[in-house]
Design a protein around this motif. Structure first.
Motif, PDB file in Angstrom:
ATOM      1  N   SER A  17       0.853  -1.193   0.000  1.00  0.00           N
ATOM      2  CA  SER A  17       0.000   0.000   0.000  1.00  0.00           C
ATOM      3  C   SER A  17       0.894   1.251   0.000  1.00  0.00           C
ATOM      4  CB  SER A  17      -0.933  -0.003   1.202  1.00  0.00           C
ATOM      5  OG  SER A  17      -0.200  -0.220   2.381  1.00  0.00           O
ATOM      6  N   ARG A  18       2.074   1.139   0.576  1.00  0.00           N
ATOM      7  CA  ARG A  18       3.054   2.220   0.501  1.00  0.00           C
ATOM      8  C   ARG A  18       4.364   1.647   0.012  1.00  0.00           C
ATOM      9  NH1 ARG A  18       1.343   6.750   2.789  1.00  0.00           N
ATOM     10  NH2 ARG A  18       3.394   7.699   2.971  1.00  0.00           N
ATOM     11  N   THR A  19       5.035   2.397  -0.827  1.00  0.00           N
ATOM     12  CA  THR A  19       6.290   1.886  -1.375  1.00  0.00           C
ATOM     13  C   THR A  19       7.316   3.011  -1.422  1.00  0.00           C
ATOM     14  OG1 THR A  19       7.260   0.631  -3.210  1.00  0.00           O
ATOM     15  CG2 THR A  19       5.586   2.240  -3.804  1.00  0.00           C
ATOM     16  N   LYS A  20       8.603   2.633  -1.476  1.00  0.00           N
ATOM     17  CA  LYS A  20       9.625   3.673  -1.539  1.00  0.00           C
ATOM     18  C   LYS A  20      10.901   3.128  -2.175  1.00  0.00           C
ATOM     19  CE  LYS A  20      11.784   3.266   3.058  1.00  0.00           C
ATOM     20  NZ  LYS A  20      13.199   3.110   2.777  1.00  0.00           N
ATOM     21  N   PHE A  21      11.819   4.037  -2.435  1.00  0.00           N
ATOM     22  CA  PHE A  21      13.078   3.660  -3.086  1.00  0.00           C
ATOM     23  C   PHE A  21      14.270   3.898  -2.157  1.00  0.00           C
ATOM     24  CE2 PHE A  21      10.149   4.330  -6.541  1.00  0.00           C
ATOM     25  CZ  PHE A  21      10.429   3.254  -7.369  1.00  0.00           C
ATOM     26  N   ASP A  22      15.259   3.030  -2.301  1.00  0.00           N
ATOM     27  CA  ASP A  22      16.474   3.139  -1.492  1.00  0.00           C
ATOM     28  C   ASP A  22      17.697   3.194  -2.407  1.00  0.00           C
ATOM     29  OD1 ASP A  22      15.259   2.496   1.285  1.00  0.00           O
ATOM     30  OD2 ASP A  22      14.533   0.883  -0.010  1.00  0.00           O
ATOM     31  N   ARG A  23      18.755   3.760  -1.873  1.00  0.00           N
ATOM     32  CA  ARG A  23      20.014   3.797  -2.616  1.00  0.00           C
ATOM     33  C   ARG A  23      20.885   2.623  -2.199  1.00  0.00           C
ATOM     34  NH1 ARG A  23      21.895  10.184  -2.698  1.00  0.00           N
ATOM     35  NH2 ARG A  23      20.056  10.923  -3.879  1.00  0.00           N
ATOM     36  N   VAL A  76       7.531  -2.808  -4.107  1.00  0.00           N
ATOM     37  CA  VAL A  76       6.177  -2.631  -4.624  1.00  0.00           C
ATOM     38  C   VAL A  76       5.372  -3.931  -4.529  1.00  0.00           C
ATOM     39  CG1 VAL A  76       6.937  -2.904  -7.030  1.00  0.00           C
ATOM     40  CG2 VAL A  76       4.810  -1.761  -6.546  1.00  0.00           C
ATOM     41  N   ASN A  77       6.029  -5.077  -4.752  1.00  0.00           N
ATOM     42  CA  ASN A  77       5.325  -6.360  -4.667  1.00  0.00           C
ATOM     43  C   ASN A  77       5.894  -7.225  -3.552  1.00  0.00           C
ATOM     44  OD1 ASN A  77       3.727  -5.963  -7.127  1.00  0.00           O
ATOM     45  ND2 ASN A  77       5.693  -6.169  -8.180  1.00  0.00           N
ATOM     46  N   PRO A 106      10.510  10.436  -2.230  1.00  0.00           N
ATOM     47  CA  PRO A 106       9.813  10.155  -0.978  1.00  0.00           C
ATOM     48  C   PRO A 106       8.843   8.973  -1.102  1.00  0.00           C
ATOM     49  CG  PRO A 106       9.061  12.241  -1.923  1.00  0.00           C
ATOM     50  CD  PRO A 106      10.180  11.760  -2.776  1.00  0.00           C
ATOM     51  N   GLU A 107       8.637   8.311   0.018  1.00  0.00           N
ATOM     52  CA  GLU A 107       7.680   7.209   0.103  1.00  0.00           C
ATOM     53  C   GLU A 107       6.308   7.697  -0.380  1.00  0.00           C
ATOM     54  OE1 GLU A 107       7.902   4.959   3.762  1.00  0.00           O
ATOM     55  OE2 GLU A 107       5.714   4.834   3.819  1.00  0.00           O
ATOM     56  N   PHE A 108       5.564   6.839  -1.050  1.00  0.00           N
ATOM     57  CA  PHE A 108       4.240   7.260  -1.520  1.00  0.00           C
ATOM     58  C   PHE A 108       3.235   6.123  -1.415  1.00  0.00           C
ATOM     59  CE2 PHE A 108       4.205   5.130  -5.657  1.00  0.00           C
ATOM     60  CZ  PHE A 108       5.557   4.861  -5.835  1.00  0.00           C
ATOM     61  N   GLU A 109       1.965   6.498  -1.557  1.00  0.00           N
ATOM     62  CA  GLU A 109       0.881   5.537  -1.415  1.00  0.00           C
ATOM     63  C   GLU A 109       0.490   4.985  -2.778  1.00  0.00           C
ATOM     64  OE1 GLU A 109      -3.678   5.424   0.253  1.00  0.00           O
ATOM     65  OE2 GLU A 109      -2.424   7.181   0.688  1.00  0.00           O
ATOM     66  N   LEU A 110       0.196   3.685  -2.830  1.00  0.00           N
ATOM     67  CA  LEU A 110      -0.332   3.067  -4.044  1.00  0.00           C
ATOM     68  C   LEU A 110      -1.827   2.895  -3.815  1.00  0.00           C
ATOM     69  CD1 LEU A 110       2.069   0.197  -5.106  1.00  0.00           C
ATOM     70  CD2 LEU A 110       0.912   1.780  -6.638  1.00  0.00           C
ATOM     71  N   GLN A 118      22.822   2.602  -6.992  1.00  0.00           N
ATOM     72  CA  GLN A 118      21.704   2.162  -7.821  1.00  0.00           C
ATOM     73  C   GLN A 118      20.431   2.451  -7.035  1.00  0.00           C
ATOM     74  OE1 GLN A 118      21.106  -2.077  -7.790  1.00  0.00           O
ATOM     75  NE2 GLN A 118      20.096  -2.115  -9.794  1.00  0.00           N
ATOM     76  N   ILE A 119      19.429   3.018  -7.706  1.00  0.00           N
ATOM     77  CA  ILE A 119      18.156   3.219  -7.017  1.00  0.00           C
ATOM     78  C   ILE A 119      17.400   1.893  -7.086  1.00  0.00           C
ATOM     79  CG2 ILE A 119      16.023   4.550  -6.851  1.00  0.00           C
ATOM     80  CD1 ILE A 119      17.425   6.838  -8.300  1.00  0.00           C
ATOM     81  N   SER A 120      17.065   1.355  -5.906  1.00  0.00           N
ATOM     82  CA  SER A 120      16.419   0.047  -5.809  1.00  0.00           C
ATOM     83  C   SER A 120      15.364   0.133  -4.701  1.00  0.00           C
ATOM     84  CB  SER A 120      17.481  -1.003  -5.496  1.00  0.00           C
ATOM     85  OG  SER A 120      16.902  -2.285  -5.400  1.00  0.00           O
ATOM     86  N   GLN A 121      14.825  -0.985  -4.298  1.00  0.00           N
ATOM     87  CA  GLN A 121      13.853  -0.987  -3.202  1.00  0.00           C
ATOM     88  C   GLN A 121      14.251  -2.049  -2.204  1.00  0.00           C
ATOM     89  OE1 GLN A 121       9.992  -1.549  -5.458  1.00  0.00           O
ATOM     90  NE2 GLN A 121       9.635   0.467  -4.537  1.00  0.00           N
ATOM     91  N   LEU A 122      14.553  -1.659  -0.993  1.00  0.00           N
ATOM     92  CA  LEU A 122      14.947  -2.633   0.016  1.00  0.00           C
ATOM     93  C   LEU A 122      13.795  -2.909   0.984  1.00  0.00           C
ATOM     94  CD1 LEU A 122      17.246  -4.367   1.223  1.00  0.00           C
ATOM     95  CD2 LEU A 122      17.732  -2.439   2.739  1.00  0.00           C
ATOM     96  N   GLU A 123      13.308  -1.858   1.645  1.00  0.00           N
ATOM     97  CA  GLU A 123      12.373  -2.059   2.749  1.00  0.00           C
ATOM     98  C   GLU A 123      10.908  -2.163   2.357  1.00  0.00           C
ATOM     99  OE1 GLU A 123      13.384   1.210   5.159  1.00  0.00           O
ATOM    100  OE2 GLU A 123      14.958   0.133   6.231  1.00  0.00           O
ATOM    101  N   ARG A 124      10.516  -1.413   1.344  1.00  0.00           N
ATOM    102  CA  ARG A 124       9.109  -1.452   0.952  1.00  0.00           C
ATOM    103  C   ARG A 124       8.990  -1.716  -0.544  1.00  0.00           C
ATOM    104  NH1 ARG A 124       5.272   0.369   4.384  1.00  0.00           N
ATOM    105  NH2 ARG A 124       5.960   1.318   6.344  1.00  0.00           N
TER     106      ARG A 124
END
Ligand code: ADP
Ligand code: MG
Ligand code: ZN
Length: 486
Positions: free
Chosen positions: A75-81, A102-103, A282-286, A94-100
């Motif tokens: 429901s919320r997702t974000k990007f990490d370096r 999308v799936n 910034p983190e955002f809502e899906l 590299q911009i990736s996703q660690l903690e949140r």
């Protein structure tokens, strides 16, 4: 201990390039094969002060993939370096996703080599950007870098360690690719690098529940090589353990030419990526409505289609497999079924699609969707076979002609004189002639040689230049000669 005392455990990390028009965080084109460094800008080359803007369509494709794989969508997702230094990574991260991601968790169902249904869990499927490409030209001491690929959207799909054999890994990949192609998420073409796979594998005593120490294999360029590399790596690990040693956690590379894996780097050299949230994104809502809309637009998935073909249309499993391997073929067949009259011959149509139409498309190097032949016309041709107007052999010719011009099936049949002779009186005369001319064969048949009957049917076909209805010719011959030995 024998080799069967161990079981292997496999987990796959698959990267697919998403089929967007532009890159993940800038407007540069996402295309394959352009001249080096022609699709680059200040964002994807990491110039100071340049800011990333998320590509909404990439996010949509990521969600589409997640839904196709039964993943829980965040429901919320974000990007990490993810920080590391390499010449193909201009920003130094590299911009990736660690903690949140999308799936979140999902699963993939397929049938393994032993015919058992398997459900492999997917741990996560997250968005990240691709890196550039370094090249080391032969005989040159310099290295070159092409940043066209830098910033292209990737989805990394990480399986749980649920696979048990190299063959299962192969089947998992095949099913994964089929689903992603159905969802039009990615081309998934390993040769063009739009699908890449790293394979993790360990062994453990059969029946154990704890995981053994794993190695990761990189540089796999086809599904077959994933299967082969895993088989060799399992053999190697088993030998190490049987000799009293222990497997070392490391990254290995597949040497296709030598059919073996070799050490690339050990665990000690593994980097610490110092992940932290990307302050520019910034983190955002899906929103749920957005996810629901994407779900509603998904096509029927191949496993559901296959079950429908076999279950309610009575199509043989092998034929259903061929039809559902590719979404275009399946949808072309669906259009045929829609055009079929009540009680029409769905199985005959399925056979014509897999046996004739797909070959026609293949010969022309086009998708079945781009043929001039239409599903409606094919259904008409199958109807002509079913009512005995033309033979199966003639149907092939008619189908090829339909694809080359604008005629109706009946017109082609007429022009090429392909109508079968199904009239008993007309065919009876020819049958009599053949019986009279082939005394020796008739004698063989009467002596009990069943094959002689085929020769006589062949004689009738030849005499009518292939136009006789072979079924009727056979019947008339038997009627005139009596059963074998009669
Ligand atoms: P990392 O963070 O080092 O990449 P993950 O836990 O994300 O490690 O796992 C990466 C991949 O390795 C996953 O596909 C997972 O299923 C697989 N894997 C993890 N441990 C094992 C193991 N012991 N044997 C086989 N595969 C494993
Ligand atoms: Mg990993
Ligand atoms: Zn760019």
């Amino acid at each position: 201990m024998s080799g069967a005392a161990y079981e292997s455990v496999i987990g796959l990390e698959v990267h697919v390039q998403l089929a967007t028009r532009t890159k993940l965080f800038c407007g540069c084109l996402n295309v394959y094969g352009a001249d080096a460094n022609t699709n680059v800008c200040s964002v994807c080359t990491g110039q100071p002060g340049a800011l990333p803007v998320l590509n909404g369509f990439a996010l949509e494709l990521a969600v589409r993939a997640g839904l196709a794989l039964g993943c829980a969508i965040a429901s919320r997702t974000k990007f990490d370096r993810k920080n590391y230094f390499y010449p193909d990574l201009p920003k130094g991260y590299q911009i990736s996703q660690l903690e949140r991601p999308v799936n979140g968790e999902g699963s993939l169902r397929f049938v393994n080599e032993a015919g058992e249904e398997r459900v492999v869990r997917i741990a996560r499927a997250h968005l990240e950007e691709d890196a550039g490409k370094t090249m080391h030209p032969d005989g040159d001491r310099s290295s070159l870098v092409d940043l066209n690929r830098a910033g292209i959207p990737l989805l990394e799909i990480v399986s749980a360690p649920d696979l048990r054999t190299p063959q299962e890994a192969y089947r998992y990949l095949t099913e994964l690719k089929r689903r992603l192609r159905y969802a039009r998420v990615s081309e998934c073409d390993m040769e063009k690098g739009s699908l890449r796979c790293d394979a993790n594998v360990s062994i453990r005593p059969a029946g154990a529940t704890e995981l053994g120490t794993r190695t990761e294999i990189k540089n796999l360029n086809s599904f077959r090589n994933v299967e082969r590399a895993l088989a060799h790596e399992i053999e190697r690990q088993t030998a190490v353990v049987e000799e009293g040693g222990s497997v070392v956690q490391e990254t290995r590379t597949w040497r296709e030419d030598e059919e073996r894996t070799e050490t690339l780097r050990s665990k000690e050299e593994a980097e610490d990526y110092r992940y932290f949230p990307d302050p520019d994104l910034p983190e955002f809502e899906l929103e749920e409505e957005r996810v629901d809309a994407i779900r509603a637009a998904l096509p029927e998935m191949p496993d559901v289609k296959r079950a429908r073909y076999v279950g309610s249309l009575g199509i043989p499993e092998a034929t259903a497999d061929v039809l559902t391997a590719d979404r275009d073929a399946a949808e072309w067949f669906d259009a045929c079924v829609a055009a079929l009259p009540d009680g029409g011959d769905a199985k005959g149509v399925a056979n014509a699609v897999t046996g004739v139409v797909l070959a026609l498309a293949n010969d022309q190097g086009v998708s079945i969707a781009d043929l001039r032949l239409t599903p409606e016309r094919l259904v008409e041709v199958v109807g002509l076979v079913d009512d005995g107007t033309i033979s199966r052999q003639a149907a092939r010719k008619v189908i090829a002609e339909l694809d080359a011009g604008d005629e109706a099936p009946a017109e082609v049949v007429e022009r090429l004189g392909l109508a079968q002779v199904s009239d008993e009186d007309a065919l009876g005369a020819t049958v009599d002639e053949v019986i009279a001319a082939q005394e020796k064969v008739v004698e063989d048949y009467r002596g009990g040689n069943e094959n002689a009957l085929n020769a006589l049917v062949g004689g009738v076909m030849k005499a009518t230049k292939g136009k006789a209805n072979p079924q009727l010719a056979r019947e008339l011959l038997i009627r005139r000669l009596g059963g074998a030995g009669g």
